[in-house]
Motif scaffolding. Structure first.
Motif, PDB file in Angstrom:
ATOM      1  N   VAL A 153       0.843  -1.203   0.000  1.00 45.74           N
ATOM      2  CA  VAL A 153       0.000   0.000   0.000  1.00 45.74           C
ATOM      3  C   VAL A 153       0.877   1.251   0.000  1.00 45.74           C
ATOM      4  N   HIS A 154       1.941   1.222   0.777  1.00 36.61           N
ATOM      5  CA  HIS A 154       2.844   2.377   0.834  1.00 36.61           C
ATOM      6  C   HIS A 154       3.472   2.644  -0.529  1.00 36.61           C
ATOM      7  N   ALA A 155       3.886   1.586  -1.220  1.00 39.44           N
ATOM      8  CA  ALA A 155       4.492   1.767  -2.541  1.00 39.44           C
ATOM      9  C   ALA A 155       3.490   2.355  -3.519  1.00 39.44           C
ATOM     10  N   VAL A 156       2.266   1.847  -3.485  1.00 35.24           N
ATOM     11  CA  VAL A 156       1.224   2.348  -4.393  1.00 35.24           C
ATOM     12  C   VAL A 156       0.913   3.811  -4.092  1.00 35.24           C
ATOM     13  N   ARG A 157       0.807   4.144  -2.813  1.00 38.27           N
ATOM     14  CA  ARG A 157       0.443   5.512  -2.434  1.00 38.27           C
ATOM     15  C   ARG A 157       1.593   6.492  -2.613  1.00 38.27           C
ATOM     16  N   ALA A 187       8.943   7.274  -4.354  1.00 38.66           N
ATOM     17  CA  ALA A 187       8.386   6.091  -5.003  1.00 38.66           C
ATOM     18  C   ALA A 187       9.430   4.989  -5.183  1.00 38.66           C
ATOM     19  N   THR A 188      10.608   5.341  -5.662  1.00 41.62           N
ATOM     20  CA  THR A 188      11.636   4.325  -5.900  1.00 41.62           C
ATOM     21  C   THR A 188      12.004   3.602  -4.604  1.00 41.62           C
ATOM     22  N   GLY A 189      12.197   4.370  -3.537  1.00 43.80           N
ATOM     23  CA  GLY A 189      12.525   3.764  -2.259  1.00 43.80           C
ATOM     24  C   GLY A 189      11.416   2.883  -1.727  1.00 43.80           C
ATOM     25  N   ALA A 190      10.173   3.318  -1.928  1.00 43.64           N
ATOM     26  CA  ALA A 190       9.029   2.547  -1.435  1.00 43.64           C
ATOM     27  C   ALA A 190       8.907   1.211  -2.171  1.00 43.64           C
ATOM     28  N   TRP A 191       9.102   1.224  -3.476  1.00 45.25           N
ATOM     29  CA  TRP A 191       9.030  -0.033  -4.230  1.00 45.25           C
ATOM     30  C   TRP A 191      10.235  -0.921  -3.913  1.00 45.25           C
ATOM     31  N   ALA A 212       9.995  -4.723  -2.441  1.00 44.03           N
ATOM     32  CA  ALA A 212      10.734  -5.858  -3.013  1.00 44.03           C
ATOM     33  C   ALA A 212      11.507  -6.598  -1.921  1.00 44.03           C
ATOM     34  N   ALA A 213      12.131  -5.850  -1.006  1.00 49.50           N
ATOM     35  CA  ALA A 213      12.876  -6.483   0.086  1.00 49.50           C
ATOM     36  C   ALA A 213      11.947  -7.267   0.999  1.00 49.50           C
ATOM     37  N   VAL A 214      10.787  -6.714   1.306  1.00 44.84           N
ATOM     38  CA  VAL A 214       9.801  -7.413   2.150  1.00 44.84           C
ATOM     39  C   VAL A 214       9.331  -8.692   1.461  1.00 44.84           C
ATOM     40  N   THR A 215       9.097  -8.621   0.160  1.00 40.41           N
ATOM     41  CA  THR A 215       8.656  -9.799  -0.584  1.00 40.41           C
ATOM     42  C   THR A 215       9.715 -10.897  -0.552  1.00 40.41           C
ATOM     43  N   ALA A 216      10.964 -10.523  -0.761  1.00 46.15           N
ATOM     44  CA  ALA A 216      12.052 -11.508  -0.712  1.00 46.15           C
ATOM     45  C   ALA A 216      12.163 -12.132   0.673  1.00 46.15           C
ATOM     46  N   GLN A 217      12.014 -11.303   1.717  1.00 40.63           N
ATOM     47  CA  GLN A 217      12.106 -11.815   3.079  1.00 40.63           C
ATOM     48  C   GLN A 217      10.948 -12.769   3.401  1.00 40.63           C
ATOM     49  N   ALA A 218       9.755 -12.441   2.930  1.00 38.89           N
ATOM     50  CA  ALA A 218       8.610 -13.329   3.146  1.00 38.89           C
ATOM     51  C   ALA A 218       8.841 -14.675   2.458  1.00 38.89           C
ATOM     52  N   THR A 219       9.411 -14.637   1.257  1.00 41.00           N
ATOM     53  CA  THR A 219       9.714 -15.873   0.535  1.00 41.00           C
ATOM     54  C   THR A 219      10.724 -16.717   1.303  1.00 41.00           C
ATOM     55  N   ALA A 258      16.188   3.581   6.491  1.00 38.54           N
ATOM     56  CA  ALA A 258      16.795   4.537   5.557  1.00 38.54           C
ATOM     57  C   ALA A 258      15.722   5.217   4.715  1.00 38.54           C
ATOM     58  N   HIS A 259      14.767   4.425   4.249  1.00 42.27           N
ATOM     59  CA  HIS A 259      13.674   5.002   3.446  1.00 42.27           C
ATOM     60  C   HIS A 259      12.862   5.989   4.270  1.00 42.27           C
ATOM     61  N   ALA A 260      12.508   5.617   5.493  1.00 39.06           N
ATOM     62  CA  ALA A 260      11.731   6.518   6.335  1.00 39.06           C
ATOM     63  C   ALA A 260      12.491   7.809   6.616  1.00 39.06           C
ATOM     64  N   ARG A 261      13.802   7.698   6.861  1.00 37.76           N
ATOM     65  CA  ARG A 261      14.598   8.884   7.137  1.00 37.76           C
ATOM     66  C   ARG A 261      14.624   9.829   5.953  1.00 37.76           C
ATOM     67  N   HIS A 262      14.651   9.267   4.758  1.00 38.78           N
ATOM     68  CA  HIS A 262      14.700  10.107   3.566  1.00 38.78           C
ATOM     69  C   HIS A 262      13.367  10.743   3.228  1.00 38.78           C
ATOM     70  N   THR A 263      12.293  10.255   3.835  1.00 41.67           N
ATOM     71  CA  THR A 263      10.976  10.871   3.580  1.00 41.67           C
ATOM     72  C   THR A 263      10.696  12.022   4.528  1.00 41.67           C
ATOM     73  N   VAL A 264      11.483  12.139   5.604  1.00 39.03           N
ATOM     74  CA  VAL A 264      11.262  13.227   6.551  1.00 39.03           C
ATOM     75  C   VAL A 264      11.711  14.535   5.918  1.00 39.03           C
ATOM     76  N   PRO A 265      10.888  15.577   5.938  1.00 32.88           N
ATOM     77  CA  PRO A 265      11.288  16.863   5.331  1.00 32.88           C
ATOM     78  C   PRO A 265      12.615  17.352   5.900  1.00 32.88           C
ATOM     79  N   VAL A 266      13.441  17.902   5.022  1.00 32.76           N
ATOM     80  CA  VAL A 266      14.753  18.383   5.437  1.00 32.76           C
ATOM     81  C   VAL A 266      14.622  19.432   6.542  1.00 32.76           C
TER      82      VAL A 266
END
Length: 362
Positions: free
Chosen positions: A294-298, A305-309, A313-320, A351-359
């Motif tokens: 949902v986060h990637a889609v939103r 967007a790139t970081g979210a997707w 992908a990492a979550v999907t690999a880990q679930a597998t 890292a992704h969450a940190r990069h989404t925080v406004p500078v």
């Protein structure tokens, strides 16, 4: 005078002075960031080696806590026999490994010794550069005491590690699943904090500009969910719950088994019933997967967007990896891959969450 000071502070190879870190060309902060990322990589290695000690039943092979003297392993046959004799006094040897010989003991000893040695090395790799960067004025004032606090947290992690080991030396043949989960989660909190600080020092061009509030909010929710999942993974490991009910997607022949709350009081099942603990671990995994999707889609159409997707992908690999480890009854290779995947997902999520925080908010 002002011109000469500016020239001195920007000279090639010069480190920023006390108080002018913000205005330095960035070389000092870049070095600090690299140092923190190296520490993060070492913590990841520490977690993986810790997983190996659990899967090989090695964690109780060293029955004493010697923060300094314990750095040196046995060097003579007499010292090896002394260590082996200490291990022979605990329930794990008497009830699980009565036929173990010295060669078998050395195998489990080296795993635990390596785990403890790596912890000591991480402490040095954190402490020495921290003192150096502080002394040279490379650390922003807002980070000095928080970084010192992280060093103290690392020391606490060592104490918690021994507290965990001590739980398996007298009446049990393994460590307490509660203490194991706390030890693992504390290590991951330390990793998350180090990555958060390091990514906060990334060059501005690598940080996202203003984003819709839903993006950083959901990114932080995913970080929290991953940490909860890691705690549950610690309970699964502590109860050996991954070696039971080895089917997927069904568990005990159904999607929702009927024996989830057979122990009293009911909440005990959440921590001590292997079926319930494994079921919860699966359900939270599905939740993390859906949150990441949902986060990637939103995040489409935003700078995140790139970081979210990538996170999805990492979550999907880990679930597998989790499914593969389960259905194959957690062999060492898949078990370690799954534990490594967990800390990789956490690192990417932080890292992704940190990069989404406004500078402006950092």
């Amino acid at each position: 005078m002002e011109r000469s000071l500016t020239s001195a502070s920007s000279a090639p190879g010069a480190l920023p002075r006390e108080g002018d870190v913000r205005h330095a060309p960035g070389r000092g902060l870049a070095a600090v960031r690299i140092w923190l990322l190296v520490v993060a990589a070492m913590i990841i290695a520490m977690v993986v080696v810790g997983g190996a000690t659990r899967l090989t039943e090695s964690g109780l092979s060293i029955t004493e806590w010697k923060p300094i003297h314990g750095t040196i392993p046995p060097l003579t046959d007499a010292e090896w026999q002394e260590e082996f004799l200490k291990y022979q006094q605990i329930p794990q040897f008497k009830l699980m490994n009565p036929d173990m010989d010295l060669s078998g003991f050395k195998f489990i000893f080296w795993w635990e010794w390596s785990h403890r040695l790596l912890g000591r090395v991480i402490g040095l790799v954190f402490a020495v550069p921290l003192v150096f960067f502080w002394w040279r004025g490379c650390l922003p004032r807002r980070l000095r005491w928080p970084l010192a606090g992280l060093f103290a947290l690392g020391g606490l992690q060592g104490v918690v590690g021994w507290w965990m080991v001590a739980s398996g030396l007298v009446e049990r043949t393994e460590v307490s699943q509660y203490r194991l989960a706390i030890h693992l989660t504390l290590a991951c909190l330390l990793l998350a904090a180090v990555v958060w600080v390091a990514e906060g020092l990334a060059p501005p061009r690598r940080r996202s500009a203003a984003l819709p509030s839903r993006v950083p909010t959901m990114a932080l929710v995913i970080v929290a969910a991953v940490l909860v999942q890691i705690f549950l993974g610690g309970l699964v490991a502590g109860l050996r719950a991954g070696w039971t009910f080895n089917t997927w997607p069904l568990i005990d022949g159904t999607l929702v088994p009927g024996n989830l709350f057979v122990q009293q009081p009911w909440w005990v099942n959440l921590f001590e019933n292997p079926l319930t603990v494994q079921f919860d671990h699966r359900m939270v995994a599905y939740g993390v997967f859906l949150l990441a999707l949902v986060h990637a889609v939103r995040s489409r159409g935003t700078a995140a967007a790139t970081g979210a997707w990538g996170l999805f992908a990492a979550v999907t690999a880990q679930a597998t990896l989790g499914v593969l480890a389960l259905v194959h009854m957690v062999p060492l290779s898949l078990g370690l891959a799954h534990q490594f995947g967990a800390v990789v997902v956490l690192t990417i999520a932080v890292a992704h969450a940190r990069h989404t925080v406004p500078v402006s908010a950092t």
